[in-house]
Scaffold this motif. Sequence first.
Motif, mmCIF file in Angstrom:
data_model
loop_
_atom_site.group_PDB
_atom_site.id
_atom_site.type_symbol
_atom_site.label_atom_id
_atom_site.label_comp_id
_atom_site.label_asym_id
_atom_site.label_seq_id
_atom_site.Cartn_x
_atom_site.Cartn_y
_atom_site.Cartn_z
ATOM 1 N N GLY A 10 -21.289 -20.434 49.981
ATOM 2 C CA GLY A 10 -22.490 -20.171 50.877
ATOM 3 C C GLY A 10 -21.783 -19.301 52.071
ATOM 4 O O GLY A 10 -21.580 -17.587 52.979
ATOM 5 N N ARG A 18 -17.579 -18.090 50.059
ATOM 6 C CA ARG A 18 -18.241 -16.853 48.673
ATOM 7 C C ARG A 18 -16.733 -17.492 47.969
ATOM 8 O O ARG A 18 -16.877 -16.286 47.396
ATOM 9 C CB ARG A 18 -18.583 -15.573 49.344
ATOM 10 N N ILE A 47 -12.601 -27.748 54.542
ATOM 11 C CA ILE A 47 -13.032 -27.695 53.229
ATOM 12 C C ILE A 47 -12.879 -29.402 52.631
ATOM 13 O O ILE A 47 -11.919 -30.088 52.702
ATOM 14 C CB ILE A 47 -12.713 -27.140 52.631
HETATM 15 P P1 2BA Z 1 -18.748 -22.971 52.061
HETATM 16 O O1 2BA Z 1 -19.805 -22.598 51.930
HETATM 17 O O2 2BA Z 1 -17.837 -21.887 51.118
HETATM 18 O O3 2BA Z 1 -18.633 -23.768 53.200
HETATM 19 C C1 2BA Z 1 -16.609 -23.922 53.267
HETATM 20 C C2 2BA Z 1 -16.389 -23.994 54.431
HETATM 21 O O4 2BA Z 1 -16.208 -23.384 55.690
HETATM 22 C C3 2BA Z 1 -17.054 -26.198 54.997
HETATM 23 O O5 2BA Z 1 -16.865 -26.559 54.287
HETATM 24 C C4 2BA Z 1 -16.954 -25.865 55.908
HETATM 25 O O6 2BA Z 1 -15.932 -26.649 56.762
HETATM 26 C C5 2BA Z 1 -16.817 -24.458 56.680
HETATM 27 N N1 2BA Z 1 -18.583 -23.645 57.089
HETATM 28 C C6 2BA Z 1 -19.862 -23.424 56.241
HETATM 29 N N2 2BA Z 1 -20.224 -23.002 57.763
HETATM 30 C C7 2BA Z 1 -19.678 -22.470 58.415
HETATM 31 C C8 2BA Z 1 -20.347 -22.052 59.675
HETATM 32 N N3 2BA Z 1 -21.750 -21.526 59.429
HETATM 33 N N4 2BA Z 1 -19.424 -21.493 60.217
HETATM 34 C C9 2BA Z 1 -18.101 -22.591 60.863
HETATM 35 N N5 2BA Z 1 -17.582 -22.633 58.947
HETATM 36 C C10 2BA Z 1 -18.643 -23.423 57.882
HETATM 37 P P2 2BA Z 1 -17.449 -28.103 53.718
HETATM 38 O O7 2BA Z 1 -18.327 -28.518 55.577
HETATM 39 O O8 2BA Z 1 -16.362 -29.048 53.225
HETATM 40 O O9 2BA Z 1 -18.510 -27.267 52.908
HETATM 41 C C11 2BA Z 1 -17.535 -27.793 51.108
HETATM 42 C C12 2BA Z 1 -18.987 -26.476 50.220
HETATM 43 O O10 2BA Z 1 -19.944 -27.420 50.447
HETATM 44 C C13 2BA Z 1 -19.945 -25.516 50.767
HETATM 45 O O11 2BA Z 1 -18.517 -24.453 51.275
HETATM 46 C C14 2BA Z 1 -20.068 -25.304 50.301
HETATM 47 O O12 2BA Z 1 -20.472 -24.534 48.623
HETATM 48 C C15 2BA Z 1 -21.258 -26.711 50.079
HETATM 49 N N6 2BA Z 1 -22.156 -27.629 51.611
HETATM 50 C C16 2BA Z 1 -21.275 -27.901 52.445
HETATM 51 N N7 2BA Z 1 -22.228 -28.242 53.235
HETATM 52 C C17 2BA Z 1 -23.528 -27.628 52.280
HETATM 53 C C18 2BA Z 1 -25.411 -28.100 52.729
HETATM 54 N N8 2BA Z 1 -25.668 -28.854 53.976
HETATM 55 N N9 2BA Z 1 -25.971 -27.562 51.848
HETATM 56 C C19 2BA Z 1 -25.461 -27.025 50.477
HETATM 57 N N10 2BA Z 1 -24.198 -26.820 50.177
HETATM 58 C C20 2BA Z 1 -22.989 -27.145 51.064
#
Ligand code: 2BA
Length: 115
Positions: free
Chosen positions: A41, A44, A99
Amino acid sequence: MTEESKKKMIIAIVHDHDAPELMDGLNASGFRVTKMASTGGFLREGNTTFLIGTDEEHLDKIMNIIDSTCKSRKKTIAPMSPVANSLESYYSFPMEVQIGGATIFILDVEKFIKI
Ligand code: 2BA
């Protein structure tokens, strides 16, 4: 999965590049798995979500396989205009995000039925 043992559902979101090796590792150890194309999210971008239904006693082994195959990565993202993206994820300066290795949810399974 056996009848008696407690069942768990592992939902693991991993980088696309780690997905083939993770799938191989799980298959080689005899675990059943479903792999789905997903999109983060925030970035993207495509990532891969694994659904792994298993008995509770296999959790550690599966976590070890995920840990040994999914690497943490840093990604620098360029600024984006609010027009190109939604307002919630608008950022006006380059940003570095970390990530994975993997984002993992472990759920209790109330029932497992195969017909
Ligand atoms: P994304 O949502 O594309 O997020 C990619 C990375 O971007 C995250 O890595 C985090 O480091 C950063 N990020 C995400 N949201 C952010 C924000 N609001 N502000 C600053 N940085 C932000 P990860 O934490 O390793 O997450 C990798 C992927 O795992 C995410 O891709 C999402 O697809 C999934 N994910 C992570 N946490 C989740 C959750 N609580 N619920 C559902 N899916 C989750």
